[in-house]
Design a protein around this motif. Structure first.
Motif, short mmCIF file in Angstrom:
data_model
loop_
_atom_site.label_atom_id
_atom_site.label_comp_id
_atom_site.label_asym_id
_atom_site.label_seq_id
_atom_site.Cartn_x
_atom_site.Cartn_y
_atom_site.Cartn_z
N THR A 9 56.55 54.37 -5.57
CA THR A 9 55.29 54.37 -6.32
C THR A 9 54.74 52.97 -6.52
OG1 THR A 9 55.90 56.39 -7.50
CG2 THR A 9 54.23 55.00 -8.53
N TRP A 10 55.63 52.02 -6.80
CA TRP A 10 55.17 50.66 -7.11
C TRP A 10 54.52 49.97 -5.92
CZ3 TRP A 10 54.29 49.59 -11.87
CH2 TRP A 10 55.04 50.24 -12.86
N TRP A 11 54.84 50.40 -4.69
CA TRP A 11 54.17 49.82 -3.52
C TRP A 11 52.68 50.14 -3.55
CZ3 TRP A 11 56.28 46.23 -0.73
CH2 TRP A 11 57.67 46.17 -0.60
N TYR A 12 52.31 51.27 -4.12
CA TYR A 12 50.90 51.64 -4.24
C TYR A 12 50.27 51.04 -5.50
CZ TYR A 12 51.91 55.31 -0.76
OH TYR A 12 52.28 55.98 0.36
N ALA A 13 50.99 51.10 -6.62
CA ALA A 13 50.39 50.76 -7.91
C ALA A 13 50.38 49.26 -8.20
CB ALA A 13 51.15 51.49 -9.03
N LEU A 14 51.46 48.55 -7.84
CA LEU A 14 51.59 47.15 -8.24
C LEU A 14 50.47 46.25 -7.73
CD1 LEU A 14 53.41 45.46 -10.00
CD2 LEU A 14 54.78 44.90 -7.99
N PRO A 15 50.05 46.33 -6.44
CA PRO A 15 48.95 45.46 -6.00
C PRO A 15 47.67 45.67 -6.80
CG PRO A 15 50.07 46.42 -4.10
CD PRO A 15 50.62 47.11 -5.32
N LEU A 16 47.38 46.92 -7.14
CA LEU A 16 46.17 47.20 -7.93
C LEU A 16 46.27 46.62 -9.32
CD1 LEU A 16 45.75 50.93 -6.85
CD2 LEU A 16 44.19 49.05 -6.26
N LEU A 17 47.45 46.76 -9.94
CA LEU A 17 47.63 46.24 -11.29
C LEU A 17 47.64 44.72 -11.31
CD1 LEU A 17 50.34 48.78 -12.52
CD2 LEU A 17 47.91 48.73 -13.13
N LEU A 18 48.23 44.09 -10.28
CA LEU A 18 48.26 42.63 -10.22
C LEU A 18 46.86 42.05 -9.98
CD1 LEU A 18 51.54 41.99 -8.19
CD2 LEU A 18 51.14 41.61 -10.63
N MET A 19 46.05 42.75 -9.20
CA MET A 19 44.69 42.28 -8.97
C MET A 19 43.82 42.38 -10.21
SD MET A 19 43.46 43.44 -5.15
CE MET A 19 43.30 45.13 -5.68
N ALA A 20 44.14 43.33 -11.06
CA ALA A 20 43.30 43.58 -12.24
C ALA A 20 43.19 42.36 -13.13
CB ALA A 20 43.85 44.78 -13.02
N GLY A 21 44.31 41.66 -13.37
CA GLY A 21 44.31 40.51 -14.28
C GLY A 21 43.33 39.42 -13.89
N PRO A 22 43.46 38.84 -12.68
CA PRO A 22 42.52 37.77 -12.29
C PRO A 22 41.06 38.23 -12.27
CG PRO A 22 44.43 37.82 -10.83
CD PRO A 22 44.53 39.02 -11.70
N PHE A 23 40.83 39.45 -11.78
CA PHE A 23 39.46 39.93 -11.68
C PHE A 23 38.82 40.16 -13.05
CE2 PHE A 23 40.14 41.06 -7.14
CZ PHE A 23 38.98 40.49 -6.64
N MET A 24 39.63 40.41 -14.07
CA MET A 24 39.09 40.60 -15.42
C MET A 24 38.31 39.36 -15.88
SD MET A 24 39.57 43.55 -16.83
CE MET A 24 40.64 44.98 -16.96
N TRP A 25 38.74 38.18 -15.39
CA TRP A 25 38.08 36.93 -15.79
C TRP A 25 36.83 36.66 -14.97
CZ3 TRP A 25 39.66 34.78 -20.15
CH2 TRP A 25 40.95 35.07 -20.60
N VAL A 26 36.83 37.11 -13.71
CA VAL A 26 35.72 36.78 -12.80
C VAL A 26 34.71 37.93 -12.69
CG1 VAL A 26 35.16 36.01 -10.46
CG2 VAL A 26 37.32 35.34 -11.49
N LEU A 27 35.24 39.11 -12.37
CA LEU A 27 34.41 40.31 -12.24
C LEU A 27 35.04 41.42 -13.08
CD1 LEU A 27 33.85 40.19 -8.38
CD2 LEU A 27 32.11 39.77 -10.10
N PRO A 28 34.71 41.48 -14.35
CA PRO A 28 35.37 42.43 -15.25
C PRO A 28 35.31 43.88 -14.78
CG PRO A 28 34.08 40.86 -16.51
CD PRO A 28 33.75 40.63 -15.07
N SER A 29 34.21 44.29 -14.18
CA SER A 29 34.10 45.68 -13.74
C SER A 29 35.09 45.97 -12.60
CB SER A 29 32.67 46.00 -13.29
OG SER A 29 32.29 45.17 -12.21
#
Length: 197
Positions: A9-29
């Motif tokens: 499961t983490w092979w699918y979920a982890l990249p999405l969750l890791l990308m969320a943090g940086p993008f929250m600062w640049v492109l919140p949506s």
């Protein structure tokens, strides 16, 4: 064995969750969308424990009974899994795995007649067969068993990532009179009895 999510499961979920943090600062949506998608993946691949009855052929999947038909003197029951169902699949009864066979094919909606030509994985036991069928969005069938393994009733045998259907082709000795479900019934993997010969 208790666990929260299906293997991998983490092979699918982890990249999405890791990308969320940086993008929250640049492109919140975009960050919020990535976080929601990651959480949706975790929800989709959840793997709760089940209380398995002591007798009968239990459902291999959560979902709705979408197929009940006879083929060459044998009964087939198919369970369609919607996106909100648990997608971990279980053995209908205790037995030894004789063979697992991957069959390439299409990716049609799993509830349609055309899905009979979809990619699938046959798990053959001495007297019956379980078939994991990929759906329109399912792209990976993950078997947990192989030839020579022995499984208990309700034991996990695999999962399908993102969609699909699971069929049981019963032994010739199982008849319609033995069925305790019908088309349209809701069932739970490892818990709901499909047939009680």
């Amino acid at each position: 064995m208790s666990r929260w999510f299906a293997p991998g499961t983490w092979w699918y979920a982890l990249p999405l969750l890791l990308m969320a943090g940086p993008f929250m600062w640049v492109l919140p949506s975009v960050g919020a969308g990535s976080a929601i998608a990651g959480l949706a993946v975790l929800y989709f691949h959840r793997d709760p424990d089940r209380e398995t009855p002591a007798a009968g052929y239990v459902s291999p999947a959560d979902g709705t009974v979408s197929v009940v038909r006879e083929e060459d003197g044998r009964l087939r029951v198919g369970v369609f899994m919607n996106v909100y169902h648990v997608h971990v699949n279980r053995a209908p009864t205790a037995d030894a795995v004789q063979e697992t066979t991957h069959v390439p094919g299409a990716h049609r909606p799993a509830f349609s007649k055309e899905s009979d030509r979809n990619e699938r994985l046959h798990v053959d036991f001495p007297d019956y067969r379980v078939t994991l069928i990929a759906g329109a969005f399912a792209r990976r069938i993950h078997p947990y068993v192989e030839a020579g393994d022995t499984v208990e009733r309700g034991e996990r045998i695999g999962h399908i990532s993102f969609g699909s259907r699971v069929d049981v082709l019963f032994p010739p000795s199982v008849t319609r009179e033995d069925l305790v479900v019908e088309r349209g019934d809701s069932v739970r993997a490892g818990e709901t009895v499909l047939a009680d010969p």
